[in-house]
Design an enzyme around this catalytic site. Structure first.
Site, PDB file in Angstrom:
ATOM      1  N   GLY A  24       0.800  -1.217   0.000  1.00 21.60           N
ATOM      2  CA  GLY A  24       0.000   0.000   0.000  1.00 21.60           C
ATOM      3  C   GLY A  24       0.832   1.265   0.000  1.00 21.60           C
ATOM      4  N   ARG A  54      -5.126   0.902  10.626  1.00 19.39           N
ATOM      5  CA  ARG A  54      -5.559   0.606  11.984  1.00 19.39           C
ATOM      6  C   ARG A  54      -5.085   1.662  12.966  1.00 19.39           C
ATOM      7  NH1 ARG A  54      -4.483  -5.362  14.038  1.00 19.39           N
ATOM      8  NH2 ARG A  54      -5.922  -5.673  12.290  1.00 19.39           N
ATOM      9  N   LYS A 211      -4.555 -19.506  -4.338  1.00 16.43           N
ATOM     10  CA  LYS A 211      -4.212 -19.048  -5.683  1.00 16.43           C
ATOM     11  C   LYS A 211      -4.642 -20.062  -6.746  1.00 16.43           C
ATOM     12  CE  LYS A 211      -0.329 -16.389  -3.866  1.00 16.43           C
ATOM     13  NZ  LYS A 211       1.140 -16.336  -3.645  1.00 16.43           N
TER      14      LYS A 211
END
Length: 439
Positions: A24, A54, A211
Protein backbone atom coordinates in the site's frame (compact mmCIF):
# COMPACT_ATOMS: atom_id res chain seq x y z
CA UNK A 1 -9.94 16.67 -27.54
CA UNK A 2 -9.46 20.16 -26.15
CA UNK A 3 -9.20 23.25 -28.40
CA UNK A 4 -5.43 23.21 -28.03
CA UNK A 5 -5.20 19.67 -29.32
CA UNK A 6 -4.49 18.01 -25.96
CA UNK A 7 -6.45 15.26 -24.27
CA UNK A 8 -9.60 16.40 -22.50
CA UNK A 9 -9.38 15.75 -18.77
CA UNK A 10 -12.42 14.60 -16.80
CA UNK A 11 -13.14 15.04 -13.14
CA UNK A 12 -10.72 13.23 -10.84
CA UNK A 13 -11.22 9.54 -10.13
CA UNK A 14 -11.40 9.37 -6.34
CA UNK A 15 -9.72 6.38 -4.71
CA UNK A 16 -10.08 4.95 -1.20
CA UNK A 17 -7.14 2.82 -0.05
CA UNK A 18 -7.80 0.21 2.63
CA UNK A 19 -4.53 -0.86 4.25
CA UNK A 20 -1.14 0.70 3.79
CA UNK A 21 1.60 -1.80 4.51
CA UNK A 22 4.50 -2.69 2.23
CA UNK A 23 2.41 -2.80 -0.94
CA UNK A 24 0.00 0.00 0.00
CA UNK A 25 2.75 2.48 0.84
CA UNK A 26 4.34 1.80 -2.53
CA UNK A 27 1.00 2.36 -4.26
CA UNK A 28 0.61 5.71 -2.46
CA UNK A 29 4.14 6.76 -3.38
CA UNK A 30 3.62 6.03 -7.04
CA UNK A 31 0.18 7.66 -7.16
CA UNK A 32 1.78 10.85 -5.84
CA UNK A 33 5.07 10.81 -7.74
CA UNK A 34 3.65 9.56 -11.05
CA UNK A 35 0.39 11.51 -10.87
CA UNK A 36 0.82 13.33 -14.18
CA UNK A 37 1.79 10.21 -16.10
CA UNK A 38 -1.08 8.21 -14.62
CA UNK A 39 -3.55 11.00 -15.36
CA UNK A 40 -2.43 10.97 -18.99
CA UNK A 41 -2.99 7.22 -19.20
CA UNK A 42 -6.41 7.36 -17.56
CA UNK A 43 -7.68 10.59 -19.09
CA UNK A 44 -8.33 12.07 -15.66
CA UNK A 45 -6.37 12.62 -12.44
CA UNK A 46 -6.38 9.84 -9.85
CA UNK A 47 -7.02 11.44 -6.49
CA UNK A 48 -6.46 9.67 -3.16
CA UNK A 49 -9.60 10.41 -1.15
CA UNK A 50 -8.47 8.62 1.99
CA UNK A 51 -6.27 5.90 3.45
CA UNK A 52 -7.69 3.57 6.10
CA UNK A 53 -5.14 2.15 8.55
CA UNK A 54 -5.56 0.61 11.98
CA UNK A 55 -3.25 3.08 13.74
CA UNK A 56 -2.95 6.42 11.89
CA UNK A 57 -0.37 7.65 14.41
CA UNK A 58 1.98 4.85 13.28
CA UNK A 59 2.27 6.22 9.71
CA UNK A 60 4.13 9.55 9.86
CA UNK A 61 5.41 8.96 6.32
CA UNK A 62 1.90 9.23 4.84
CA UNK A 63 -0.12 12.41 4.14
CA UNK A 64 -1.74 12.88 7.55
CA UNK A 65 -4.89 14.59 6.25
CA UNK A 66 -5.76 11.43 4.29
CA UNK A 67 -5.52 8.96 7.17
CA UNK A 68 -8.49 7.44 8.96
CA UNK A 69 -9.09 4.46 11.22
CA UNK A 70 -12.67 4.05 9.97
CA UNK A 71 -12.50 1.95 6.81
CA UNK A 72 -16.26 1.49 6.70
CA UNK A 73 -16.91 5.22 6.65
CA UNK A 74 -14.28 5.72 3.95
CA UNK A 75 -15.94 3.08 1.75
CA UNK A 76 -19.30 4.80 2.19
CA UNK A 77 -17.85 8.21 1.24
CA UNK A 78 -17.80 9.83 -2.19
CA UNK A 79 -15.21 7.60 -3.88
CA UNK A 80 -15.14 5.87 -7.26
CA UNK A 81 -12.68 3.03 -6.62
CA UNK A 82 -11.82 1.09 -3.47
CA UNK A 83 -8.34 -0.47 -3.37
CA UNK A 84 -8.13 -3.16 -0.68
CA UNK A 85 -4.73 -4.35 0.59
CA UNK A 86 -5.60 -5.42 4.13
CA UNK A 87 -6.12 -9.15 3.57
CA UNK A 88 -8.21 -11.64 5.50
CA UNK A 89 -11.93 -12.31 5.27
CA UNK A 90 -13.88 -10.22 7.77
CA UNK A 91 -14.59 -7.34 8.01
CA UNK A 92 -13.04 -6.84 4.56
CA UNK A 93 -15.73 -8.89 2.82
CA UNK A 94 -18.45 -6.62 4.14
CA UNK A 95 -16.63 -3.45 3.09
CA UNK A 96 -16.02 -4.68 -0.46
CA UNK A 97 -19.59 -5.92 -0.87
CA UNK A 98 -20.83 -2.51 0.26
CA UNK A 99 -18.56 -0.79 -2.25
CA UNK A 100 -19.60 -3.03 -5.15
CA UNK A 101 -23.32 -2.80 -4.35
CA UNK A 102 -23.05 0.99 -4.41
CA UNK A 103 -21.42 0.85 -7.84
CA UNK A 104 -17.88 1.57 -6.69
CA UNK A 105 -15.18 -0.43 -8.47
CA UNK A 106 -12.90 -2.63 -6.39
CA UNK A 107 -9.22 -3.49 -6.82
CA UNK A 108 -7.94 -6.14 -4.42
CA UNK A 109 -5.03 -8.50 -3.91
CA UNK A 110 -6.91 -10.57 -1.34
CA UNK A 111 -6.45 -14.16 -2.48
CA UNK A 112 -8.02 -15.68 0.65
CA UNK A 113 -11.21 -13.66 0.20
CA UNK A 114 -11.42 -14.26 -3.54
CA UNK A 115 -10.84 -18.01 -3.20
CA UNK A 116 -13.76 -18.32 -0.78
CA UNK A 117 -16.15 -15.53 -1.75
CA UNK A 118 -15.13 -14.63 -5.30
CA UNK A 119 -18.55 -15.64 -6.66
CA UNK A 120 -20.38 -13.41 -4.18
CA UNK A 121 -18.16 -10.44 -5.00
CA UNK A 122 -18.56 -11.03 -8.74
CA UNK A 123 -22.34 -11.20 -8.43
CA UNK A 124 -22.37 -7.90 -6.54
CA UNK A 125 -20.20 -6.30 -9.22
CA UNK A 126 -22.45 -7.61 -12.01
CA UNK A 127 -25.60 -6.37 -10.30
CA UNK A 128 -24.35 -2.79 -9.99
CA UNK A 129 -22.18 -2.57 -13.09
CA UNK A 130 -19.02 -2.05 -11.04
CA UNK A 131 -15.61 -3.50 -11.85
CA UNK A 132 -13.77 -6.14 -9.80
CA UNK A 133 -10.05 -6.46 -10.53
CA UNK A 134 -7.58 -8.69 -8.68
CA UNK A 135 -4.39 -9.19 -10.68
CA UNK A 136 -2.26 -8.82 -7.54
CA UNK A 137 -3.92 -11.82 -5.88
CA UNK A 138 -1.75 -14.34 -7.75
CA UNK A 139 1.95 -14.16 -8.63
CA UNK A 140 2.63 -10.54 -7.66
CA UNK A 141 3.95 -8.51 -10.57
CA UNK A 142 3.45 -11.24 -13.18
CA UNK A 143 0.65 -10.38 -15.65
CA UNK A 144 -1.16 -13.70 -15.38
CA UNK A 145 -4.84 -13.35 -14.50
CA UNK A 146 -5.61 -10.82 -17.22
CA UNK A 147 -4.17 -13.10 -19.97
CA UNK A 148 -6.21 -16.01 -18.61
CA UNK A 149 -9.36 -13.91 -18.36
CA UNK A 150 -8.98 -11.87 -21.54
CA UNK A 151 -6.15 -12.82 -23.92
CA UNK A 152 -7.00 -16.54 -23.83
CA UNK A 153 -10.77 -16.07 -23.64
CA UNK A 154 -11.13 -17.50 -27.14
CA UNK A 155 -8.92 -20.52 -26.48
CA UNK A 156 -9.42 -23.76 -24.58
CA UNK A 157 -7.02 -24.04 -21.66
CA UNK A 158 -6.06 -27.57 -20.71
CA UNK A 159 -3.65 -27.04 -17.83
CA UNK A 160 -2.22 -24.35 -15.58
CA UNK A 161 0.74 -25.48 -13.50
CA UNK A 162 3.10 -23.29 -11.56
CA UNK A 163 5.18 -22.10 -8.65
CA UNK A 164 2.97 -19.53 -6.96
CA UNK A 165 4.56 -19.27 -3.50
CA UNK A 166 8.00 -17.69 -3.20
CA UNK A 167 8.71 -18.83 0.36
CA UNK A 168 8.39 -22.53 -0.41
CA UNK A 169 10.29 -22.16 -3.66
CA UNK A 170 13.16 -20.46 -1.84
CA UNK A 171 13.27 -23.29 0.72
CA UNK A 172 13.15 -26.11 -1.83
CA UNK A 173 15.68 -24.38 -4.12
CA UNK A 174 18.08 -23.98 -1.19
CA UNK A 175 17.62 -27.60 -0.13
CA UNK A 176 18.39 -28.69 -3.69
CA UNK A 177 21.52 -26.56 -4.02
CA UNK A 178 23.00 -27.12 -0.54
CA UNK A 179 21.75 -30.56 0.48
CA UNK A 180 20.53 -29.11 3.79
CA UNK A 181 17.43 -30.35 5.60
CA UNK A 182 14.04 -28.70 5.76
CA UNK A 183 14.23 -27.29 9.30
CA UNK A 184 17.57 -25.55 8.89
CA UNK A 185 16.59 -24.16 5.49
CA UNK A 186 13.34 -22.79 6.92
CA UNK A 187 15.36 -21.10 9.68
CA UNK A 188 17.56 -19.49 7.04
CA UNK A 189 14.53 -18.36 5.03
CA UNK A 190 13.09 -16.76 8.18
CA UNK A 191 16.38 -15.02 8.95
CA UNK A 192 16.55 -13.57 5.43
CA UNK A 193 12.93 -12.40 5.53
CA UNK A 194 11.56 -14.86 2.96
CA UNK A 195 9.44 -16.66 5.58
CA UNK A 196 7.09 -15.16 8.15
CA UNK A 197 7.52 -15.78 11.88
CA UNK A 198 4.53 -18.12 11.48
CA UNK A 199 5.19 -19.70 8.05
CA UNK A 200 2.27 -22.14 8.11
CA UNK A 201 0.21 -20.37 5.42
CA UNK A 202 3.13 -20.82 3.03
CA UNK A 203 4.77 -24.11 3.99
CA UNK A 204 1.46 -25.93 4.59
CA UNK A 205 0.19 -24.90 1.15
CA UNK A 206 -2.75 -22.68 2.15
CA UNK A 207 -1.46 -19.67 0.22
CA UNK A 208 -0.85 -21.70 -2.94
CA UNK A 209 -4.24 -23.43 -2.63
CA UNK A 210 -6.07 -20.09 -2.56
CA UNK A 211 -4.21 -19.05 -5.68
CA UNK A 212 -4.93 -22.39 -7.37
CA UNK A 213 -8.66 -21.86 -6.78
CA UNK A 214 -8.50 -18.47 -8.51
CA UNK A 215 -6.47 -19.86 -11.43
CA UNK A 216 -8.80 -22.83 -11.92
CA UNK A 217 -11.89 -20.62 -11.82
CA UNK A 218 -10.52 -18.36 -14.54
CA UNK A 219 -8.95 -21.04 -16.72
CA UNK A 220 -11.94 -23.39 -16.82
CA UNK A 221 -14.86 -20.95 -16.50
CA UNK A 222 -16.07 -22.72 -13.35
CA UNK A 223 -16.39 -21.73 -9.73
CA UNK A 224 -13.62 -23.34 -7.71
CA UNK A 225 -13.02 -22.47 -4.06
CA UNK A 226 -10.03 -23.06 -1.80
CA UNK A 227 -11.95 -25.88 -0.13
CA UNK A 228 -12.08 -27.68 -3.50
CA UNK A 229 -8.28 -27.70 -3.83
CA UNK A 230 -6.36 -30.74 -2.59
CA UNK A 231 -3.54 -29.38 -0.44
CA UNK A 232 -0.25 -30.76 0.84
CA UNK A 233 2.69 -28.72 2.14
CA UNK A 234 6.45 -29.18 2.18
CA UNK A 235 7.14 -29.83 5.88
CA UNK A 236 7.56 -33.55 5.15
CA UNK A 237 10.24 -33.02 2.51
CA UNK A 238 13.72 -34.03 3.67
CA UNK A 239 17.21 -34.20 2.26
CA UNK A 240 16.64 -37.83 1.23
CA UNK A 241 13.73 -36.79 -0.99
CA UNK A 242 15.91 -34.19 -2.69
CA UNK A 243 18.70 -36.74 -3.18
CA UNK A 244 16.25 -39.30 -4.59
CA UNK A 245 15.05 -36.73 -7.13
CA UNK A 246 18.62 -36.06 -8.22
CA UNK A 247 19.15 -39.77 -9.00
CA UNK A 248 16.56 -39.37 -11.75
CA UNK A 249 17.81 -35.91 -12.80
CA UNK A 250 14.80 -34.24 -11.19
CA UNK A 251 14.19 -31.49 -8.67
CA UNK A 252 11.41 -30.97 -6.11
CA UNK A 253 8.93 -28.09 -6.35
CA UNK A 254 5.66 -27.20 -4.64
CA UNK A 255 3.27 -26.76 -7.55
CA UNK A 256 -0.27 -25.56 -7.97
CA UNK A 257 -1.74 -27.79 -10.68
CA UNK A 258 -5.10 -27.03 -12.30
CA UNK A 259 -6.17 -29.16 -15.22
CA UNK A 260 -9.11 -30.08 -17.36
CA UNK A 261 -9.67 -33.84 -17.04
CA UNK A 262 -11.57 -35.58 -19.84
CA UNK A 263 -13.06 -38.97 -18.94
CA UNK A 264 -13.35 -41.87 -21.37
CA UNK A 265 -17.00 -40.99 -22.00
CA UNK A 266 -16.06 -37.41 -22.92
CA UNK A 267 -17.35 -35.75 -19.75
CA UNK A 268 -15.08 -33.10 -18.29
CA UNK A 269 -14.11 -32.08 -14.79
CA UNK A 270 -11.55 -29.86 -13.08
CA UNK A 271 -8.65 -31.07 -10.98
CA UNK A 272 -7.13 -28.49 -8.64
CA UNK A 273 -4.30 -29.49 -6.32
CA UNK A 274 -1.24 -28.21 -4.50
CA UNK A 275 1.51 -30.59 -3.44
CA UNK A 276 5.25 -31.25 -3.79
CA UNK A 277 6.30 -32.93 -7.02
CA UNK A 278 9.42 -34.15 -8.73
CA UNK A 279 9.91 -32.57 -12.14
CA UNK A 280 12.70 -33.13 -14.70
CA UNK A 281 15.50 -30.59 -14.58
CA UNK A 282 14.81 -30.00 -18.27
CA UNK A 283 11.30 -28.69 -17.50
CA UNK A 284 10.68 -24.94 -17.75
CA UNK A 285 9.71 -24.72 -14.08
CA UNK A 286 12.76 -26.59 -12.77
CA UNK A 287 15.13 -23.66 -13.20
CA UNK A 288 12.91 -21.20 -11.32
CA UNK A 289 14.92 -20.54 -8.18
CA UNK A 290 14.81 -18.41 -5.06
CA UNK A 291 11.58 -16.59 -4.27
CA UNK A 292 10.52 -16.18 -7.91
CA UNK A 293 7.20 -17.40 -9.29
CA UNK A 294 6.45 -18.98 -12.64
CA UNK A 295 3.30 -20.40 -14.20
CA UNK A 296 3.13 -22.73 -17.18
CA UNK A 297 -0.05 -22.72 -19.27
CA UNK A 298 -1.10 -25.24 -21.91
CA UNK A 299 -3.85 -24.20 -24.32
CA UNK A 300 -5.22 -25.92 -27.42
CA UNK A 301 -4.50 -23.11 -29.90
CA UNK A 302 -1.82 -21.03 -28.16
CA UNK A 303 0.18 -24.08 -27.13
CA UNK A 304 2.64 -23.76 -24.25
CA UNK A 305 3.02 -20.40 -22.50
CA UNK A 306 5.29 -19.40 -19.62
CA UNK A 307 4.81 -16.50 -17.19
CA UNK A 308 7.77 -15.67 -14.95
CA UNK A 309 8.74 -12.93 -12.53
CA UNK A 310 8.72 -11.65 -8.97
CA UNK A 311 5.77 -13.03 -7.06
CA UNK A 312 5.86 -10.76 -4.03
CA UNK A 313 7.31 -7.55 -2.59
CA UNK A 314 6.09 -3.99 -2.34
CA UNK A 315 7.26 -2.60 -5.66
CA UNK A 316 6.45 -5.66 -7.84
CA UNK A 317 2.99 -6.18 -6.35
CA UNK A 318 2.20 -2.46 -6.55
CA UNK A 319 2.70 -2.75 -10.31
CA UNK A 320 -0.21 -5.21 -10.51
CA UNK A 321 -2.37 -3.08 -8.21
CA UNK A 322 -1.74 0.08 -10.21
CA UNK A 323 -2.40 -1.74 -13.48
CA UNK A 324 -5.83 -2.72 -12.17
CA UNK A 325 -6.44 0.75 -10.78
CA UNK A 326 -5.65 2.37 -14.13
CA UNK A 327 -8.01 -0.07 -15.87
CA UNK A 328 -10.82 0.63 -13.41
CA UNK A 329 -10.24 4.39 -13.62
CA UNK A 330 -10.26 4.32 -17.43
CA UNK A 331 -13.59 2.53 -17.36
CA UNK A 332 -14.96 5.22 -15.05
CA UNK A 333 -13.82 7.97 -17.37
CA UNK A 334 -14.95 6.29 -20.60
CA UNK A 335 -18.14 4.79 -19.20
CA UNK A 336 -17.04 1.24 -19.96
CA UNK A 337 -16.91 -1.96 -17.93
CA UNK A 338 -14.16 -4.48 -17.33
CA UNK A 339 -14.52 -8.22 -17.94
CA UNK A 340 -17.20 -10.01 -15.95
CA UNK A 341 -17.04 -13.37 -14.19
CA UNK A 342 -17.15 -16.28 -16.62
CA UNK A 343 -18.45 -19.42 -14.89
CA UNK A 344 -20.68 -20.74 -17.65
CA UNK A 345 -18.90 -24.11 -17.95
CA UNK A 346 -19.71 -25.02 -14.33
CA UNK A 347 -17.42 -28.06 -14.46
CA UNK A 348 -17.43 -30.26 -11.36
CA UNK A 349 -14.24 -30.55 -9.30
CA UNK A 350 -12.72 -34.01 -9.55
CA UNK A 351 -11.83 -35.64 -6.20
CA UNK A 352 -8.10 -36.13 -5.68
CA UNK A 353 -8.52 -39.90 -5.46
CA UNK A 354 -9.88 -39.99 -9.01
CA UNK A 355 -7.24 -37.64 -10.42
CA UNK A 356 -4.61 -39.36 -12.59
CA UNK A 357 -1.09 -38.87 -11.19
CA UNK A 358 2.30 -40.60 -11.18
CA UNK A 359 4.32 -41.69 -8.16
CA UNK A 360 8.01 -41.95 -7.35
CA UNK A 361 8.37 -44.51 -4.52
CA UNK A 362 11.64 -45.17 -2.66
CA UNK A 363 11.84 -48.38 -0.61
CA UNK A 364 14.33 -50.16 1.64
CA UNK A 365 13.81 -53.85 1.00
CA UNK A 366 15.38 -57.17 1.93
CA UNK A 367 18.11 -58.23 -0.48
CA UNK A 368 16.85 -61.66 -1.48
CA UNK A 369 15.22 -63.32 -4.51
CA UNK A 370 11.55 -62.72 -5.17
CA UNK A 371 11.32 -59.28 -3.58
CA UNK A 372 10.62 -57.40 -6.79
CA UNK A 373 8.01 -59.97 -7.82
CA UNK A 374 6.07 -59.47 -4.58
CA UNK A 375 6.17 -55.70 -4.97
CA UNK A 376 5.16 -55.89 -8.64
CA UNK A 377 2.21 -58.05 -7.64
CA UNK A 378 0.98 -55.31 -5.27
CA UNK A 379 1.07 -52.83 -8.15
CA UNK A 380 -0.80 -55.27 -10.41
CA UNK A 381 -3.56 -55.83 -7.84
CA UNK A 382 -4.41 -52.13 -7.99
CA UNK A 383 -3.95 -51.93 -11.77
CA UNK A 384 -0.95 -49.61 -11.51
CA UNK A 385 1.68 -49.92 -14.21
CA UNK A 386 5.39 -49.55 -13.42
CA UNK A 387 7.37 -47.25 -15.73
CA UNK A 388 10.89 -47.60 -14.27
CA UNK A 389 12.76 -49.46 -11.53
CA UNK A 390 16.19 -48.75 -10.07
CA UNK A 391 17.91 -50.90 -7.43
CA UNK A 392 21.04 -50.41 -5.34
CA UNK A 393 22.32 -53.18 -3.08
CA UNK A 394 23.96 -52.57 0.30
CA UNK A 395 24.81 -55.37 2.77
CA UNK A 396 21.58 -57.25 3.67
CA UNK A 397 19.20 -54.63 2.27
CA UNK A 398 18.57 -52.96 -1.05
CA UNK A 399 17.29 -49.56 -2.07
CA UNK A 400 14.53 -49.80 -4.60
CA UNK A 401 13.07 -46.87 -6.53
CA UNK A 402 9.89 -47.33 -8.56
CA UNK A 403 8.28 -44.79 -10.88
CA UNK A 404 4.74 -45.47 -12.08
CA UNK A 405 2.72 -44.63 -15.13
CA UNK A 406 -0.41 -42.50 -14.73
CA UNK A 407 -3.06 -44.00 -12.47
CA UNK A 408 -5.83 -42.72 -10.20
CA UNK A 409 -4.28 -41.24 -7.09
CA UNK A 410 -6.38 -43.46 -4.81
CA UNK A 411 -5.04 -46.57 -6.54
CA UNK A 412 -1.48 -45.36 -6.10
CA UNK A 413 -2.05 -44.61 -2.41
CA UNK A 414 -3.59 -48.04 -1.87
CA UNK A 415 -0.61 -49.64 -3.62
CA UNK A 416 1.89 -47.86 -1.39
CA UNK A 417 -0.10 -48.82 1.71
CA UNK A 418 -0.09 -52.49 0.68
CA UNK A 419 3.61 -52.45 -0.14
CA UNK A 420 4.40 -51.01 3.27
CA UNK A 421 2.84 -54.10 4.90
CA UNK A 422 4.98 -56.61 2.97
CA UNK A 423 7.54 -58.53 5.06
CA UNK A 424 10.20 -57.90 2.42
CA UNK A 425 9.82 -54.12 2.72
CA UNK A 426 11.83 -52.66 5.61
CA UNK A 427 10.68 -49.08 5.07
CA UNK A 428 8.80 -46.90 2.62
CA UNK A 429 11.42 -44.15 2.56
CA UNK A 430 9.76 -41.62 0.28
CA UNK A 431 6.61 -41.18 -1.78
CA UNK A 432 6.24 -38.23 -4.12
CA UNK A 433 4.25 -37.42 -7.22
CA UNK A 434 5.94 -36.88 -10.56
CA UNK A 435 4.98 -34.20 -13.10
CA UNK A 436 6.29 -32.85 -16.37
CA UNK A 437 7.05 -36.19 -18.04
CA UNK A 438 5.22 -38.36 -20.55
CA UNK A 439 3.10 -40.97 -18.82
Amino acid sequence: MSEGGGVAVSNPVRVALLGCGTVGSEVVRRLIEDSEELAARVGAPIEIAGIAVRRPDKHPELPQHLLTADAGELVESDVDVVVELIGGIEPVRGWLLTALRKGKSVVTGNKALLSEYGAELSEAADASGADLYYEAAVAGAIPLLRPLRESLAGDRIMRVMGIVNGTTNFILSAMDSTGAGYAETLDEATRLGYAEADPSADVDGYDAAAKAAILASLAFHSRVTAADVHREGIAGINASDIAAAKLFNRTVKLLAICERVVADDGTESVSARVHPVMIPRSHQLAGVGGAFNAVYVEAEAAGELMFYGQGAGGAPTSSAVLGDLVAAARNRVAGGRGPRESAHAALPVRPMGQTPTRYHVSLDVADRPGVLAQIAQAFAVHDVSIAAVRQRDRLSTASLVIVTHLAPDAALRATVEQIGKLDVVREVVSVMRVEGEDS
